[in-house]
Design a protein around this motif. Sequence first.
Motif, PDB file in Angstrom:
ATOM      1  N   GLN A   9       0.835  -1.199   0.000  1.00  0.00           N
ATOM      2  CA  GLN A   9       0.000   0.000   0.000  1.00  0.00           C
ATOM      3  C   GLN A   9       0.869   1.248   0.000  1.00  0.00           C
ATOM      4  O   GLN A   9       0.609   2.213  -0.708  1.00  0.00           O
ATOM      5  CB  GLN A   9      -0.930   0.012   1.214  1.00  0.00           C
ATOM      6  CG  GLN A   9      -1.992  -1.060   1.127  1.00  0.00           C
ATOM      7  CD  GLN A   9      -2.775  -1.166   2.414  1.00  0.00           C
ATOM      8  OE1 GLN A   9      -2.254  -0.899   3.501  1.00  0.00           O
ATOM      9  NE2 GLN A   9      -4.023  -1.593   2.295  1.00  0.00           N
ATOM     10  N   ILE A  13       1.141   4.240  -2.974  1.00  0.00           N
ATOM     11  CA  ILE A  13       0.944   5.669  -2.738  1.00  0.00           C
ATOM     12  C   ILE A  13       2.170   6.448  -3.199  1.00  0.00           C
ATOM     13  O   ILE A  13       2.060   7.498  -3.824  1.00  0.00           O
ATOM     14  CB  ILE A  13       0.637   5.938  -1.246  1.00  0.00           C
ATOM     15  CG1 ILE A  13      -0.754   5.361  -0.907  1.00  0.00           C
ATOM     16  CG2 ILE A  13       0.700   7.410  -0.924  1.00  0.00           C
ATOM     17  CD1 ILE A  13      -1.086   5.403   0.561  1.00  0.00           C
ATOM     18  N   ALA A  16       2.235   6.689  -7.059  1.00  0.00           N
ATOM     19  CA  ALA A  16       1.262   7.675  -7.543  1.00  0.00           C
ATOM     20  C   ALA A  16       1.780   9.082  -7.323  1.00  0.00           C
ATOM     21  O   ALA A  16       1.665   9.955  -8.199  1.00  0.00           O
ATOM     22  CB  ALA A  16      -0.077   7.482  -6.846  1.00  0.00           C
ATOM     23  N   ALA A  17       2.350   9.358  -6.173  1.00  0.00           N
ATOM     24  CA  ALA A  17       2.897  10.684  -5.874  1.00  0.00           C
ATOM     25  C   ALA A  17       4.037  11.008  -6.822  1.00  0.00           C
ATOM     26  O   ALA A  17       4.172  12.143  -7.291  1.00  0.00           O
ATOM     27  CB  ALA A  17       3.354  10.762  -4.425  1.00  0.00           C
TER      28      ALA A  17
END
Length: 184
Positions: A9, A13, A16-17
């Motif tokens: 997870q 994240i 994506a950032a």
Amino acid sequence: MFKKLGKKQLLGILTAAAIVVTTVGSFAVWDTLSASKNASLTLDKPVTVTAGAEDVTFTAGARTLETANTYTADNLKFDVSMGDNAVTNPQLALETKVIIEENSTKTDVTDAFTISLKKADTELTGGVDTTVKDGENLYTVVLTPNEPSEPNSNPNYTKVLEAATAGTALKVEVTGTLSAGTGE
């Protein structure tokens, strides 16, 4: 209060950032990314056929006993605007209807008449003007009641006689339709 994130997870994240940061940082403030151009558009004038504003008046020919009288209107005008070469081999089809209007009833009695359409002194074959020009076109309409060979064989002729006896005016409607002809 906070939930502990797993490795997958957290990695999702962070990926994506990183994509967002890379996309935002790809272009400089001074880069031009789109452009517009304005142009002027002038549409062609529409092709139009307009019936003349003047009232069309029929006059009766000289009466002769036992001969059907003729009724002539020589002031039927159609104004035609064809634009610049918008219509090749233009022709104007003239359709004539004779109607008796009583109360709210309309009765088409065209078949009780012989109808002749002319431009100048030239008869229009089938009511079609193949010499239509841009601007005003003037026509003559001649109506002659057709007495049937057999008495009462045409009920519309009987209605025309009844209207004449009662002094009821008939309505004559001429419709002009412009089209492109197939030949010269």
